[in-house]
Design an enzyme around this catalytic site. Structure first.
Site, PDB file in Angstrom:
ATOM      1  N   ASN A 212      -6.194  -2.960   2.325  1.00 47.25           N
ATOM      2  CA  ASN A 212      -5.961  -4.417   2.494  1.00 47.25           C
ATOM      3  C   ASN A 212      -7.450  -4.800   2.787  1.00 47.25           C
ATOM      4  O   ASN A 212      -8.227  -4.237   3.226  1.00 47.25           O
ATOM      5  CB  ASN A 212      -5.045  -4.918   3.915  1.00 47.25           C
ATOM      6  CG  ASN A 212      -3.812  -4.555   3.685  1.00 47.25           C
ATOM      7  OD1 ASN A 212      -3.265  -4.565   2.589  1.00 47.25           O
ATOM      8  ND2 ASN A 212      -3.185  -4.730   4.881  1.00 47.25           N
TER       9      ASN A 212
ATOM     10  N   ARG B 224       0.831  -1.312   0.113  1.00 51.98           N
ATOM     11  CA  ARG B 224      -0.077  -0.114  -0.072  1.00 51.98           C
ATOM     12  C   ARG B 224       0.922   1.340  -0.121  1.00 51.98           C
ATOM     13  O   ARG B 224       0.460   2.132  -0.553  1.00 51.98           O
ATOM     14  CB  ARG B 224      -0.888   0.009   1.440  1.00 51.98           C
ATOM     15  CG  ARG B 224      -1.956  -1.119   1.190  1.00 51.98           C
ATOM     16  CD  ARG B 224      -2.835  -1.078   2.504  1.00 51.98           C
ATOM     17  NE  ARG B 224      -1.814  -1.338   3.625  1.00 51.98           N
ATOM     18  CZ  ARG B 224      -2.145  -1.446   4.731  1.00 51.98           C
ATOM     19  NH1 ARG B 224      -3.605  -0.843   5.068  1.00 51.98           N
ATOM     20  NH2 ARG B 224      -1.338  -1.491   5.500  1.00 51.98           N
TER      21      ARG B 224
END
Length: 105
Positions: free
Chosen positions: A48, A30
């Site tokens: 996520n 990320r």
């Protein structure tokens, strides 16, 4: 008149949803995605999922979104392993709905 058409085409904003499958959690995926999006001037978010994937949305000029999609497919974070990426709901938008690119928790 011709120039207007060229400028409009260049300024076309695209939005697309994505989900990345593989080893993409616990490998700073990320963070690297956010860094790359900021470099390209792409807005949106990623997070996520409970399915061990990373999903999100991209918004930006057509060419930058294309570069971001290629990056998600081929590069990712150094420790990640990308098995596949799904892109859905690609569409032209009139304006950004996100101010920047964020990581959702």
């Amino acid at each position: 008149k011709r120039l207007d058409v060229v400028v409009m085409a260049a300024a076309t904003l695209l939005a697309v949803d994505f989900e990345v499958f593989g080893l993409v959690q616990g490998v700073f995926f990320r963070k690297y995605t956010q860094d790359q999006a900021i470099r390209l001037g792409v807005h949106g978010w990623c997070m996520n999922t409970y399915h061990r994937t990373v999903k999100g949305q991209l918004e930006g000029p057509r060419e930058m979104v294309k570069l971001m999609k290629d990056w998600l497919k081929k590069t990712g974070s150094p420790s990640s392993r990308i098995d596949k990426v799904e892109f859905k709901n690609e569409r032209e938008i009139q304006d950004y709905t996100f101010k920047n690119f964020s990581i959702k928790h």
